[in-house]
Design a protein around this motif. Structure first.
Motif, PDB file in Angstrom:
ATOM      1  N   VAL A 191       0.831  -1.209   0.000  1.00 30.55           N
ATOM      2  CA  VAL A 191       0.000   0.000   0.000  1.00 30.55           C
ATOM      3  C   VAL A 191       0.868   1.262   0.000  1.00 30.55           C
ATOM      4  CG1 VAL A 191      -2.001  -1.131   1.038  1.00 30.55           C
ATOM      5  CG2 VAL A 191      -0.290  -0.078   2.519  1.00 30.55           C
ATOM      6  N   HIS A 192       2.075   1.155   0.562  1.00 34.10           N
ATOM      7  CA  HIS A 192       3.006   2.284   0.480  1.00 34.10           C
ATOM      8  C   HIS A 192       3.420   2.521  -0.969  1.00 34.10           C
ATOM      9  CE1 HIS A 192       6.465   4.862   1.014  1.00 34.10           C
ATOM     10  NE2 HIS A 192       7.226   3.952   0.451  1.00 34.10           N
ATOM     11  N   ARG A 193       3.793   1.453  -1.661  1.00 35.02           N
ATOM     12  CA  ARG A 193       4.241   1.592  -3.050  1.00 35.02           C
ATOM     13  C   ARG A 193       3.117   2.044  -3.960  1.00 35.02           C
ATOM     14  NH1 ARG A 193       7.401  -4.030  -2.072  1.00 35.02           N
ATOM     15  NH2 ARG A 193       9.380  -3.142  -1.304  1.00 35.02           N
ATOM     16  N   ALA A 194       1.884   1.752  -3.556  1.00 33.72           N
ATOM     17  CA  ALA A 194       0.726   2.200  -4.329  1.00 33.72           C
ATOM     18  C   ALA A 194       0.353   3.650  -4.017  1.00 33.72           C
ATOM     19  CB  ALA A 194      -0.461   1.290  -4.046  1.00 33.72           C
ATOM     20  N   GLY A 195       1.070   4.260  -3.082  1.00 32.32           N
ATOM     21  CA  GLY A 195       0.823   5.648  -2.732  1.00 32.32           C
ATOM     22  C   GLY A 195      -0.291   5.854  -1.731  1.00 32.32           C
ATOM     23  N   GLU A 196      -0.765   4.761  -1.099  1.00 33.91           N
ATOM     24  CA  GLU A 196      -1.873   4.871  -0.143  1.00 33.91           C
ATOM     25  C   GLU A 196      -1.400   5.302   1.239  1.00 33.91           C
ATOM     26  OE1 GLU A 196      -4.456   1.462  -0.014  1.00 33.91           O
ATOM     27  OE2 GLU A 196      -4.073   1.002  -2.129  1.00 33.91           O
ATOM     28  N   VAL A 197      -0.187   4.955   1.612  1.00 36.09           N
ATOM     29  CA  VAL A 197       0.333   5.339   2.925  1.00 36.09           C
ATOM     30  C   VAL A 197       1.751   5.877   2.767  1.00 36.09           C
ATOM     31  CG1 VAL A 197      -1.071   3.604   4.124  1.00 36.09           C
ATOM     32  CG2 VAL A 197       1.295   3.067   3.524  1.00 36.09           C
ATOM     33  N   SER A 198       2.074   6.870   3.576  1.00 40.08           N
ATOM     34  CA  SER A 198       3.414   7.456   3.590  1.00 40.08           C
ATOM     35  C   SER A 198       4.225   6.823   4.720  1.00 40.08           C
ATOM     36  CB  SER A 198       3.311   8.964   3.801  1.00 40.08           C
ATOM     37  OG  SER A 198       4.586   9.548   4.000  1.00 40.08           O
ATOM     38  N   LEU A 199       5.449   6.403   4.422  1.00 36.52           N
ATOM     39  CA  LEU A 199       6.333   5.789   5.408  1.00 36.52           C
ATOM     40  C   LEU A 199       7.646   6.548   5.480  1.00 36.52           C
ATOM     41  CD1 LEU A 199       5.975   1.990   4.450  1.00 36.52           C
ATOM     42  CD2 LEU A 199       4.758   3.194   6.271  1.00 36.52           C
ATOM     43  N   MET A 200       8.204   6.656   6.686  1.00 35.94           N
ATOM     44  CA  MET A 200       9.553   7.172   6.865  1.00 35.94           C
ATOM     45  C   MET A 200      10.546   6.053   6.548  1.00 35.94           C
ATOM     46  SD  MET A 200       9.054  10.307   7.931  1.00 35.94           S
ATOM     47  CE  MET A 200      10.476  10.867   8.893  1.00 35.94           C
ATOM     48  N   PRO A 201      11.790   6.383   6.122  1.00 36.56           N
ATOM     49  CA  PRO A 201      12.761   5.335   5.793  1.00 36.56           C
ATOM     50  C   PRO A 201      12.970   4.284   6.889  1.00 36.56           C
ATOM     51  CG  PRO A 201      13.540   7.405   4.934  1.00 36.56           C
ATOM     52  CD  PRO A 201      12.309   7.721   5.735  1.00 36.56           C
ATOM     53  N   PRO A 202      13.095   4.657   8.181  1.00 40.63           N
ATOM     54  CA  PRO A 202      13.273   3.599   9.199  1.00 40.63           C
ATOM     55  C   PRO A 202      12.097   2.636   9.268  1.00 40.63           C
ATOM     56  CG  PRO A 202      13.924   5.730  10.077  1.00 40.63           C
ATOM     57  CD  PRO A 202      13.224   6.001   8.783  1.00 40.63           C
ATOM     58  N   THR A 203      10.874   3.149   9.097  1.00 43.33           N
ATOM     59  CA  THR A 203       9.693   2.288   9.092  1.00 43.33           C
ATOM     60  C   THR A 203       9.726   1.365   7.879  1.00 43.33           C
ATOM     61  OG1 THR A 203       8.470   4.124  10.094  1.00 43.33           O
ATOM     62  CG2 THR A 203       7.179   2.266   9.267  1.00 43.33           C
ATOM     63  N   TYR A 204      10.065   1.918   6.737  1.00 44.94           N
ATOM     64  CA  TYR A 204      10.136   1.137   5.495  1.00 44.94           C
ATOM     65  C   TYR A 204      11.147  -0.004   5.617  1.00 44.94           C
ATOM     66  CZ  TYR A 204      10.830   0.150   0.502  1.00 44.94           C
ATOM     67  OH  TYR A 204      10.931  -0.466  -0.723  1.00 44.94           O
ATOM     68  N   ILE A 205      12.332   0.304   6.114  1.00 41.55           N
ATOM     69  CA  ILE A 205      13.384  -0.711   6.234  1.00 41.55           C
ATOM     70  C   ILE A 205      12.992  -1.788   7.247  1.00 41.55           C
ATOM     71  CG2 ILE A 205      15.770  -1.101   7.005  1.00 41.55           C
ATOM     72  CD1 ILE A 205      16.423   1.638   5.723  1.00 41.55           C
ATOM     73  N   THR A 206      12.378  -1.386   8.357  1.00 42.73           N
ATOM     74  CA  THR A 206      11.933  -2.366   9.351  1.00 42.73           C
ATOM     75  C   THR A 206      10.893  -3.298   8.756  1.00 42.73           C
ATOM     76  OG1 THR A 206      12.359  -0.798  11.148  1.00 42.73           O
ATOM     77  CG2 THR A 206      10.903  -2.650  11.636  1.00 42.73           C
TER      78      THR A 206
END
Length: 223
Positions: free
Chosen positions: A133-148
């Motif tokens: 859903v992040h890659r689809a642009g539905e949710v915004s993530l910070m880099p630490p959240t993304y990597i985790t």
């Protein structure tokens, strides 16, 4: 240079029929930091979290439990938390934090009640689904959240995630920020170009590129 504030984040994990889920909270769109982003429960260490004679990690665990209760209405024990990573905000940022990331198992069925102020919404998602859903642009993530979430995507159970992080041990991140072509580049310890802040240096990779297509995390540390 901005003051670095101690802070904490807790990744709540629960087992479900087809793997694991984690709790993500949406920050208020009017927040002064990470407005609208989806994050794990957490926040800055307060005076009430500090115990004389205890180190920053112990106080951060107390903070993580308090913030989890305040933001999501979920009660956890600081003693049951596993510290698995530590992030320091780059020195180019106006607000800087020294953030401990903790893992906490949680039973299915725990009620979540967001505070309605700093936090406006919540979702239980598998790591894979959160990334989708992040890659689809539905949710915004910070880099630490993304990597985790990328790391957790390989775990099939909460026990498996705990074991993997226990075996790996703590990983520290103090990003150096530069450009790699048109992309913003965050270099982490272990990257061949980290010390020179030069992404063109050949060798090991441990970095995140921010491109028009989204995040591109590259790591050869565990190869």
């Amino acid at each position: 240079m901005s003051e670095i504030k101690p802070s904490a984040t807790v990744v709540l994990l629960r087992d479900v029929d087809d793997g694991i889920e984690t709790l993500l909270l949406q920050r208020n769109t009017k927040s002064s930091f990470a407005a609208g982003a989806w994050v794990f429960p957490g926040g800055a260490v307060d005076e009430c979290d500090n115990i004389a004679g205890e180190g920053e990690e112990h106080c951060a665990a107390i903070c993580a439990a308090r913030e989890c209760e305040e933001e999501a209405g979920v009660t956890i024990s600081p003693e049951g938390l596993l510290a698995f990573s530590h992030w320091t905000t780059p020195d180019v940022m106006p607000k800087r934090f020294s953030t401990w990331f903790f893992l906490c198992p949680l039973a299915v069925g725990a009620d979540v009640t967001v505070d309605g102020g700093e936090i406006t919404d919540h979702r239980w998602l598998s790591p894979d689904r959160a990334l989708q859903v992040h890659r689809a642009g539905e949710v915004s993530l910070m880099p630490p959240t993304y990597i985790t979430l990328l790391e957790l995507a390989s775990a099939s159970s909460v026990a498996g995630a705990l074991e993997a992080y226990t075996q790996r041990g703590m990983r520290h991140y103090l990003p150096h920020v530069t450009k790699d072509g048109d992309a913003m580049c965050f270099l982490y310890q272990g990257d061949a170009g980290y010390e020179q802040v030069d992404p063109s240096v050949p060798g090991a990779r441990h970095r995140t590129l921010m491109t028009s297509a989204g995040y591109d995390f590259q790591s050869t540390l565990d190869d």
